[in-house]
Design a protein around this motif. Sequence first.
Motif, PDB file in Angstrom:
ATOM      1  N   LEU A 167       0.860  -1.170  -0.128  1.00 50.86           N
ATOM      2  CA  LEU A 167      -0.114  -0.081   0.047  1.00 50.86           C
ATOM      3  C   LEU A 167       0.906   1.417  -0.013  1.00 50.86           C
ATOM      4  CD1 LEU A 167      -2.798  -0.912   2.519  1.00 50.86           C
ATOM      5  CD2 LEU A 167      -2.915  -1.261   0.081  1.00 50.86           C
ATOM      6  N   ARG A 168       0.348   2.195  -0.955  1.00 50.88           N
ATOM      7  CA  ARG A 168       0.909   3.449  -0.624  1.00 50.88           C
ATOM      8  C   ARG A 168      -0.123   4.608  -0.160  1.00 50.88           C
ATOM      9  NH1 ARG A 168       5.709   4.277  -3.531  1.00 50.88           N
ATOM     10  NH2 ARG A 168       6.635   2.382  -4.561  1.00 50.88           N
ATOM     11  N   ALA A 169       0.627   5.571   0.705  1.00 54.38           N
ATOM     12  CA  ALA A 169      -0.299   6.788   0.852  1.00 54.38           C
ATOM     13  C   ALA A 169      -0.940   7.588  -0.260  1.00 54.38           C
ATOM     14  CB  ALA A 169       0.249   7.728   1.908  1.00 54.38           C
ATOM     15  N   ALA A 170      -2.094   8.019  -0.316  1.00 55.18           N
ATOM     16  CA  ALA A 170      -2.449   8.596  -1.366  1.00 55.18           C
ATOM     17  C   ALA A 170      -1.608   9.880  -1.869  1.00 55.18           C
ATOM     18  CB  ALA A 170      -3.875   9.122  -1.218  1.00 55.18           C
ATOM     19  N   LYS A 171      -1.288  10.165  -2.980  1.00 57.94           N
ATOM     20  CA  LYS A 171      -0.615  11.245  -3.440  1.00 57.94           C
ATOM     21  C   LYS A 171      -1.358  12.548  -3.225  1.00 57.94           C
ATOM     22  CE  LYS A 171       3.290   9.296  -6.264  1.00 57.94           C
ATOM     23  NZ  LYS A 171       3.626   9.048  -7.520  1.00 57.94           N
ATOM     24  N   LYS A 172      -0.869  13.505  -3.201  1.00 55.53           N
ATOM     25  CA  LYS A 172      -1.502  14.751  -3.284  1.00 55.53           C
ATOM     26  C   LYS A 172      -1.466  15.461  -4.682  1.00 55.53           C
ATOM     27  CE  LYS A 172      -0.196  17.229   1.208  1.00 55.53           C
ATOM     28  NZ  LYS A 172       0.540  18.329   1.938  1.00 55.53           N
ATOM     29  N   ALA A 173      -2.785  15.809  -5.391  1.00 54.20           N
ATOM     30  CA  ALA A 173      -2.908  16.213  -6.540  1.00 54.20           C
ATOM     31  C   ALA A 173      -1.962  17.202  -6.770  1.00 54.20           C
ATOM     32  CB  ALA A 173      -4.353  16.681  -6.612  1.00 54.20           C
ATOM     33  N   ARG A 174      -1.369  17.284  -7.868  1.00 53.91           N
ATOM     34  CA  ARG A 174      -0.182  18.115  -8.514  1.00 53.91           C
ATOM     35  C   ARG A 174      -0.978  19.711  -8.790  1.00 53.91           C
ATOM     36  NH1 ARG A 174       2.371  13.890 -11.343  1.00 53.91           N
ATOM     37  NH2 ARG A 174       0.782  14.287 -13.029  1.00 53.91           N
ATOM     38  N   ARG A 175      -0.468  20.713  -8.346  1.00 56.75           N
ATOM     39  CA  ARG A 175      -0.883  22.010  -8.850  1.00 56.75           C
ATOM     40  C   ARG A 175      -0.865  22.213 -10.127  1.00 56.75           C
ATOM     41  NH1 ARG A 175       2.168  24.427  -5.942  1.00 56.75           N
ATOM     42  NH2 ARG A 175       3.840  25.507  -7.516  1.00 56.75           N
ATOM     43  N   VAL A 176      -1.680  22.673 -10.855  1.00 52.82           N
ATOM     44  CA  VAL A 176      -1.750  23.266 -12.258  1.00 52.82           C
ATOM     45  C   VAL A 176      -1.503  24.553 -12.427  1.00 52.82           C
ATOM     46  CG1 VAL A 176      -2.756  23.114 -14.384  1.00 52.82           C
ATOM     47  CG2 VAL A 176      -3.182  21.313 -13.181  1.00 52.82           C
ATOM     48  N   GLU A 177      -0.357  25.092 -13.365  1.00 54.19           N
ATOM     49  CA  GLU A 177       0.048  26.352 -13.499  1.00 54.19           C
ATOM     50  C   GLU A 177      -0.078  26.664 -15.228  1.00 54.19           C
ATOM     51  OE1 GLU A 177       3.737  27.520 -11.797  1.00 54.19           O
ATOM     52  OE2 GLU A 177       3.021  27.353  -9.565  1.00 54.19           O
ATOM     53  N   ASN A 178      -1.006  27.841 -15.686  1.00 58.00           N
ATOM     54  CA  ASN A 178      -0.825  28.005 -16.686  1.00 58.00           C
ATOM     55  C   ASN A 178      -0.069  29.079 -16.830  1.00 58.00           C
ATOM     56  OD1 ASN A 178      -3.177  26.408 -17.300  1.00 58.00           O
ATOM     57  ND2 ASN A 178      -4.753  27.985 -16.793  1.00 58.00           N
ATOM     58  N   ARG A 179       0.677  29.099 -18.029  1.00 64.08           N
ATOM     59  CA  ARG A 179       1.974  30.026 -18.323  1.00 64.08           C
ATOM     60  C   ARG A 179       1.764  30.258 -19.671  1.00 64.08           C
ATOM     61  NH1 ARG A 179       4.514  30.764 -13.995  1.00 64.08           N
ATOM     62  NH2 ARG A 179       6.039  32.274 -15.281  1.00 64.08           N
ATOM     63  N   THR A 180       2.203  31.284 -20.088  1.00 66.64           N
ATOM     64  CA  THR A 180       2.715  31.957 -21.569  1.00 66.64           C
ATOM     65  C   THR A 180       4.154  32.089 -21.724  1.00 66.64           C
ATOM     66  OG1 THR A 180       0.434  33.239 -21.768  1.00 66.64           O
ATOM     67  CG2 THR A 180       2.361  33.765 -23.158  1.00 66.64           C
ATOM     68  N   VAL A 181       4.674  31.135 -22.354  1.00 72.64           N
ATOM     69  CA  VAL A 181       6.108  31.194 -22.535  1.00 72.64           C
ATOM     70  C   VAL A 181       6.732  31.825 -23.965  1.00 72.64           C
ATOM     71  CG1 VAL A 181       8.199  29.481 -22.892  1.00 72.64           C
ATOM     72  CG2 VAL A 181       6.140  28.969 -21.294  1.00 72.64           C
ATOM     73  N   LEU A 182       7.648  32.443 -23.937  1.00 71.38           N
ATOM     74  CA  LEU A 182       8.236  33.493 -25.050  1.00 71.38           C
ATOM     75  C   LEU A 182       9.467  32.781 -25.610  1.00 71.38           C
ATOM     76  CD1 LEU A 182       7.340  36.692 -23.199  1.00 71.38           C
ATOM     77  CD2 LEU A 182       5.630  35.279 -24.146  1.00 71.38           C
ATOM     78  N   LEU A 183       9.158  32.476 -26.996  1.00 73.89           N
ATOM     79  CA  LEU A 183      10.681  32.227 -27.487  1.00 73.89           C
ATOM     80  C   LEU A 183      10.921  33.733 -28.244  1.00 73.89           C
ATOM     81  CD1 LEU A 183      12.856  30.377 -28.518  1.00 73.89           C
ATOM     82  CD2 LEU A 183      11.379  30.121 -30.505  1.00 73.89           C
ATOM     83  N   VAL A 184      11.933  34.415 -27.479  1.00 75.17           N
ATOM     84  CA  VAL A 184      12.180  35.850 -27.936  1.00 75.17           C
ATOM     85  C   VAL A 184      13.286  35.939 -28.817  1.00 75.17           C
ATOM     86  CG1 VAL A 184      12.705  38.074 -26.993  1.00 75.17           C
ATOM     87  CG2 VAL A 184      11.225  36.490 -25.709  1.00 75.17           C
ATOM     88  N   ARG A 185      13.310  36.511 -30.033  1.00 77.91           N
ATOM     89  CA  ARG A 185      14.176  36.848 -30.994  1.00 77.91           C
ATOM     90  C   ARG A 185      14.438  38.172 -31.262  1.00 77.91           C
ATOM     91  NH1 ARG A 185      15.346  32.323 -33.995  1.00 77.91           N
ATOM     92  NH2 ARG A 185      17.496  33.458 -34.395  1.00 77.91           N
ATOM     93  N   CYS A 186      15.794  38.645 -31.161  1.00 77.01           N
ATOM     94  CA  CYS A 186      16.094  39.885 -31.600  1.00 77.01           C
ATOM     95  C   CYS A 186      17.196  39.748 -32.722  1.00 77.01           C
ATOM     96  CB  CYS A 186      16.568  40.874 -30.420  1.00 77.01           C
ATOM     97  SG  CYS A 186      16.872  42.553 -30.889  1.00 77.01           S
ATOM     98  N   GLY A 187      16.800  39.777 -33.958  1.00 76.84           N
ATOM     99  CA  GLY A 187      17.808  39.605 -34.999  1.00 76.84           C
ATOM    100  C   GLY A 187      18.001  38.212 -34.982  1.00 76.84           C
ATOM    101  N   GLU A 188      19.380  37.564 -34.902  1.00 76.82           N
ATOM    102  CA  GLU A 188      19.641  36.286 -34.900  1.00 76.82           C
ATOM    103  C   GLU A 188      19.814  35.714 -33.578  1.00 76.82           C
ATOM    104  OE1 GLU A 188      19.777  34.372 -37.530  1.00 76.82           O
ATOM    105  OE2 GLU A 188      19.091  36.263 -38.482  1.00 76.82           O
TER     106      GLU A 188
END
Length: 291
Positions: A167-188
Amino acid sequence: MNALPDIPALAAADEAVYTKLWEGLGYYSRVRNLHRAAVLLCEEYGGELPADYDRLLALPGVGEYTAGAVASIAFGLPVPAVDGNVLRVAARLDNDFTPITDAKFKKQTRERFAALMPSDRSGDLNQSLMELGATVCLPNGAPRCADCPIQHLCESFHRGNAAVLPLRAAKKARRVENRTVLLVRCGELVGLRQRPKKGLLAGLWELPSLDGHLSPDELRAALTEMGWSVRKLLSLRPAKHIFTHVEWHMNGVYVELDAPAPALTFVTPAELRDAYALPSAFRSFVSVLED
């Protein structure tokens, strides 16, 4: 192993080197503890691991299982090495319904096997118990009891409970985080920032991100307020990344700038690939650079 083949080499390595080598493996605190341990070993033990359980246990990042495994397998010391496999074997042997995540159960299991350790082959016994759990006494209700060499000693087999233990103790539910991730380019160049020294992914480089899933208008307004000179925004394929206790749901956005943004470090794609440790959470967005 090729780049840092021994303890002195690891001790002498810069953080940027060993975190880059560890890139994609997760749990970056582990490689930092490896480095801290290597430094301590060079300072106090001549760059060698001490043949002493308590001194091994005192090293940064070394717990009871690792100390027991090294002490018994490398040095032949009669101490147990109790991992998840061994805990599962112990629970089934005794038909014990105590959750194997319980600290008391772990302590009792270590004491039990400590009493069984032979003076001359403790490493062999520890490895046999781990191997039994890894290959025969399998998890998730699928033990191969017919192939088990200690079936006659197994109380849960005789009582028909092998498939429901441990038996295993019940795991706590993972916290969900919404994020906006930026791939930033300036020239090359590609824009990165360094995470804080404490907390999740501490001290690593990352693609900049904002809390929440922002619409294009919301994102443009937020970046303008931050002083960014935005030329273009393009949506990227969303991605998800699961950590131990938190789950990131990420919307990706390609951001093209007219001028370098404040608070970012700009590097070439080659430098990003070869010199900067970027967590695997951002891998799907960085792959755009390779297309």
